[in-house]
Design a protein around this motif. Structure first.
Motif, PDB file in Angstrom:
ATOM      1  N   GLN A   3       0.858  -1.185   0.000  1.00 36.59           N
ATOM      2  CA  GLN A   3       0.000   0.000   0.000  1.00 36.59           C
ATOM      3  C   GLN A   3       0.893   1.233   0.000  1.00 36.59           C
ATOM      4  OE1 GLN A   3      -0.658  -2.488   2.640  1.00 36.59           O
ATOM      5  NE2 GLN A   3      -1.847  -3.476   1.019  1.00 36.59           N
ATOM      6  N   SER A  25       3.558   0.433   2.955  1.00 37.49           N
ATOM      7  CA  SER A  25       3.312  -0.588   3.975  1.00 37.49           C
ATOM      8  C   SER A  25       3.180  -1.923   3.288  1.00 37.49           C
ATOM      9  CB  SER A  25       2.049  -0.266   4.774  1.00 37.49           C
ATOM     10  OG  SER A  25       0.925  -0.223   3.930  1.00 37.49           O
ATOM     11  N   THR A  77      10.819   2.610   4.938  1.00 34.22           N
ATOM     12  CA  THR A  77       9.925   2.181   3.836  1.00 34.22           C
ATOM     13  C   THR A  77       9.282   3.380   3.155  1.00 34.22           C
ATOM     14  OG1 THR A  77       7.980   1.788   5.259  1.00 34.22           O
ATOM     15  CG2 THR A  77       9.509  -0.046   4.958  1.00 34.22           C
ATOM     16  N   THR A  78      10.104   4.336   2.791  1.00 36.66           N
ATOM     17  CA  THR A  78       9.625   5.581   2.198  1.00 36.66           C
ATOM     18  C   THR A  78      10.509   5.960   1.021  1.00 36.66           C
ATOM     19  OG1 THR A  78       8.790   6.337   4.344  1.00 36.66           O
ATOM     20  CG2 THR A  78       9.094   8.005   2.645  1.00 36.66           C
TER      21      THR A  78
END
Length: 126
Positions: A3, A25, A77-78
């Motif tokens: 997501q 995510s 996680t970006t």
């Protein structure tokens, strides 16, 4: 399943800067190549920048080279898109996308990306 949620868009004057973020995510973010694409009204969605799974290689559209920088933080996680020297022609909806790939070269074809965010509007006034 991944997501993606973009943030950081807005209205800026020509010559200004914005930083877009895309928070991911799901599992195995570090196994995904990531891309930023944009779509202006009446135009097709096209590549802005893409980065491979490790951050060691990236690709840019000619129109943004030298002005935009893509980066990623796998621990957070970006993925980010730093946009400098913005022009009115940069106005578009910006989308973050992910594709499962540990290949060195990121892919610039939007049809090869499996997961997409909802998009964030960037408007550059003259």
């Amino acid at each position: 399943q991944v997501q993606l949620v973009e943030s950081g868009g807005g209205l800026v004057q020509a010559g200004g800067s914005l930083r877009l973020s895309c928070a991911a995510s799901g599992r195995s973010f570090s196994s995904y190549a990531m891309g930023w694409f944009r779509q202006a009204p009446g135009k097709e969605r096209g590549l802005v920048a893409a980065i491979n799974w490790s951050g060691s290689n990236s690709d840019y559209a000619d129109s943004v080279k030298g002005r935009f920088t893509i980066s990623r933080d796998n621990a957070k996680t970006t993925v980010y898109l730093q946009m400098n020297s913005l022009k009115p022609e940069d106005t578009a909806v910006y989308y973050c996308a992910a594709r499962y790939s540990r290949y060195y070269y990121p892919n610039s074809d939007p049809s090869s990306y499996n997961y997409w965010g909802q998009g964030t509007q960037v408007t550059v006034s003259s």
